[in-house]
Design a protein around this motif. Structure first.
Motif, PDB file in Angstrom:
ATOM      1  N   GLY A   1       0.777  -1.234   0.000  1.00  0.00           N
ATOM      2  CA  GLY A   1       0.000   0.000   0.000  1.00  0.00           C
ATOM      3  C   GLY A   1       0.809   1.284   0.000  1.00  0.00           C
ATOM      4  N   PHE A   2       2.034   1.251  -0.517  1.00  0.00           N
ATOM      5  CA  PHE A   2       2.830   2.473  -0.601  1.00  0.00           C
ATOM      6  C   PHE A   2       3.631   2.503  -1.887  1.00  0.00           C
ATOM      7  CE2 PHE A   2       5.779  -0.434   1.542  1.00  0.00           C
ATOM      8  CZ  PHE A   2       6.947  -0.219   0.837  1.00  0.00           C
ATOM      9  N   GLY A   3       4.164   3.690  -2.201  1.00  0.00           N
ATOM     10  CA  GLY A   3       4.968   3.852  -3.399  1.00  0.00           C
ATOM     11  C   GLY A   3       5.846   5.077  -3.311  1.00  0.00           C
ATOM     12  N   PHE A   4       6.419   5.472  -4.467  1.00  0.00           N
ATOM     13  CA  PHE A   4       7.335   6.600  -4.518  1.00  0.00           C
ATOM     14  C   PHE A   4       7.048   7.468  -5.728  1.00  0.00           C
ATOM     15  CE2 PHE A   4       9.426   3.446  -1.952  1.00  0.00           C
ATOM     16  CZ  PHE A   4       9.921   4.198  -0.897  1.00  0.00           C
ATOM     17  N   ILE A   5       7.275   8.764  -5.555  1.00  0.00           N
ATOM     18  CA  ILE A   5       7.104   9.764  -6.605  1.00  0.00           C
ATOM     19  C   ILE A   5       8.427  10.500  -6.736  1.00  0.00           C
ATOM     20  CG2 ILE A   5       5.868  11.849  -7.288  1.00  0.00           C
ATOM     21  CD1 ILE A   5       3.576  10.845  -5.413  1.00  0.00           C
TER      22      ILE A   5
ATOM     23  N   THR B   1       0.281  15.938  -8.722  1.00  0.00           N
ATOM     24  CA  THR B   1       0.393  17.089  -7.830  1.00  0.00           C
ATOM     25  C   THR B   1       0.377  16.539  -6.415  1.00  0.00           C
ATOM     26  OG1 THR B   1      -0.762  18.499  -9.407  1.00  0.00           O
ATOM     27  CG2 THR B   1      -0.660  19.269  -7.137  1.00  0.00           C
ATOM     28  N   LEU B   2       1.274  17.015  -5.562  1.00  0.00           N
ATOM     29  CA  LEU B   2       1.392  16.483  -4.207  1.00  0.00           C
ATOM     30  C   LEU B   2       1.873  17.554  -3.245  1.00  0.00           C
ATOM     31  CD1 LEU B   2       4.789  14.898  -3.832  1.00  0.00           C
ATOM     32  CD2 LEU B   2       3.881  15.029  -6.138  1.00  0.00           C
ATOM     33  N   THR B   3       1.599  17.340  -1.991  1.00  0.00           N
ATOM     34  CA  THR B   3       2.129  18.188  -0.931  1.00  0.00           C
ATOM     35  C   THR B   3       3.248  17.416  -0.264  1.00  0.00           C
ATOM     36  OG1 THR B   3      -0.032  19.186  -0.587  1.00  0.00           O
ATOM     37  CG2 THR B   3       1.574  19.451   1.172  1.00  0.00           C
ATOM     38  N   VAL B   4       4.456  17.986  -0.258  1.00  0.00           N
ATOM     39  CA  VAL B   4       5.626  17.323   0.321  1.00  0.00           C
ATOM     40  C   VAL B   4       5.804  17.815   1.754  1.00  0.00           C
ATOM     41  CG1 VAL B   4       8.113  16.982   0.137  1.00  0.00           C
ATOM     42  CG2 VAL B   4       6.729  17.152  -1.930  1.00  0.00           C
ATOM     43  N   GLU B   5       5.948  16.864   2.666  1.00  0.00           N
ATOM     44  CA  GLU B   5       6.180  17.169   4.082  1.00  0.00           C
ATOM     45  C   GLU B   5       7.416  16.444   4.560  1.00  0.00           C
ATOM     46  OE1 GLU B   5       2.739  15.853   6.209  1.00  0.00           O
ATOM     47  OE2 GLU B   5       1.494  17.495   5.484  1.00  0.00           O
ATOM     48  N   GLN B   6       8.106  17.029   5.512  1.00  0.00           N
ATOM     49  CA  GLN B   6       9.230  16.327   6.125  1.00  0.00           C
ATOM     50  C   GLN B   6       8.679  15.195   6.980  1.00  0.00           C
ATOM     51  OE1 GLN B   6      11.790  18.917   8.282  1.00  0.00           O
ATOM     52  NE2 GLN B   6      12.537  19.918   6.458  1.00  0.00           N
TER      53      GLN B   6
ATOM     54  N   PRO C   1      14.398  12.183   9.969  1.00  0.00           N
ATOM     55  CA  PRO C   1      14.925  13.463   9.482  1.00  0.00           C
ATOM     56  C   PRO C   1      15.627  13.310   8.137  1.00  0.00           C
ATOM     57  CG  PRO C   1      15.475  13.124  11.786  1.00  0.00           C
ATOM     58  CD  PRO C   1      14.884  11.835  11.285  1.00  0.00           C
ATOM     59  N   GLY C   2      15.374  14.252   7.233  1.00  0.00           N
ATOM     60  CA  GLY C   2      15.979  14.217   5.912  1.00  0.00           C
ATOM     61  C   GLY C   2      15.167  13.439   4.901  1.00  0.00           C
ATOM     62  N   LYS C   3      14.111  12.764   5.329  1.00  0.00           N
ATOM     63  CA  LYS C   3      13.226  12.010   4.435  1.00  0.00           C
ATOM     64  C   LYS C   3      11.924  12.786   4.282  1.00  0.00           C
ATOM     65  CE  LYS C   3      15.842   8.279   4.302  1.00  0.00           C
ATOM     66  NZ  LYS C   3      16.234   7.502   3.194  1.00  0.00           N
ATOM     67  N   PHE C   4      11.218  12.549   3.168  1.00  0.00           N
ATOM     68  CA  PHE C   4      10.000  13.291   2.880  1.00  0.00           C
ATOM     69  C   PHE C   4       8.849  12.342   2.571  1.00  0.00           C
ATOM     70  CE2 PHE C   4      13.651  15.818   1.718  1.00  0.00           C
ATOM     71  CZ  PHE C   4      13.395  17.005   2.394  1.00  0.00           C
ATOM     72  N   SER C   5       7.627  12.797   2.847  1.00  0.00           N
ATOM     73  CA  SER C   5       6.409  12.052   2.564  1.00  0.00           C
ATOM     74  C   SER C   5       5.482  12.923   1.747  1.00  0.00           C
ATOM     75  CB  SER C   5       5.702  11.653   3.856  1.00  0.00           C
ATOM     76  OG  SER C   5       6.514  10.832   4.639  1.00  0.00           O
ATOM     77  N   ALA C   6       4.658  12.293   0.906  1.00  0.00           N
ATOM     78  CA  ALA C   6       3.694  13.023   0.083  1.00  0.00           C
ATOM     79  C   ALA C   6       2.300  12.880   0.675  1.00  0.00           C
ATOM     80  CB  ALA C   6       3.710  12.492  -1.338  1.00  0.00           C
ATOM     81  N   LYS C   7       1.556  13.957   0.658  1.00  0.00           N
ATOM     82  CA  LYS C   7       0.149  13.985   1.073  1.00  0.00           C
ATOM     83  C   LYS C   7      -0.645  14.575  -0.084  1.00  0.00           C
ATOM     84  CE  LYS C   7       1.219  12.794   5.301  1.00  0.00           C
ATOM     85  NZ  LYS C   7       1.028  11.450   5.740  1.00  0.00           N
TER      86      LYS C   7
END
Length: 124
Positions: A43-47, A77-82, A87-93
């Motif tokens: 249930g996850f992936g990468f952009i 289109t995505l919202t990038v959050e830390q 730390p140093g990794k990002f997640s998309a919402k």
């Protein structure tokens, strides 16, 4: 400041700022990226996207998809959050712009919230 024992004030050392990295990006940034991969079992992936001029892969979870799910070649289109846990990794919402899936519509016939599934009546 650090003080060395036995040498009075001669042992004062000021901590250096050499080698520090630039400040992190803002907490939330809306941007575009290209769908890279998705593991439907987990249930996850990468952009692939650009944050502060650096090309990075951003993690996303299927619960953060808005509308249709993405497929290969989609520009999203995505919202990038830390990531607060890494730390140093990002997640998309709020991942939107996916083109996978159909355009069929129906009415919910029944839904079992405890199980997370149900039936839709298709009038087509």
């Amino acid at each position: 400041l650090f003080r060395s024992r036995g040498f009075g004030n001669f042992g004062l050392i000021r901590a250096s700022t050499v080698g520090r990295t630039a400040p992190p990006p803002p907490t939330m940034t809306t941007t575009q990226g290209t769908f890279k991969s998705f593991n439907p079992t987990k249930g996850f992936g990468f952009i692939a996207t650009n944050v502060n001029g650096q090309e990075i892969d951003v993690f996303f979870h299927q619960k953060d998809i808005v509308g249709k799910p993405p497929q290969e070649g989609d520009v999203l289109t995505l919202t990038v959050e830390q990531n607060p846990n890494q730390p140093g990794k990002f997640s998309a919402k709020n991942v939107s712009g996916g083109t996978a899936g159909g355009d069929l519509q129906g009415t919910v016939k029944s839904y079992r919230e405890g199980n997370g599934w149900g039936f839709i009546e298709y009038a087509g």
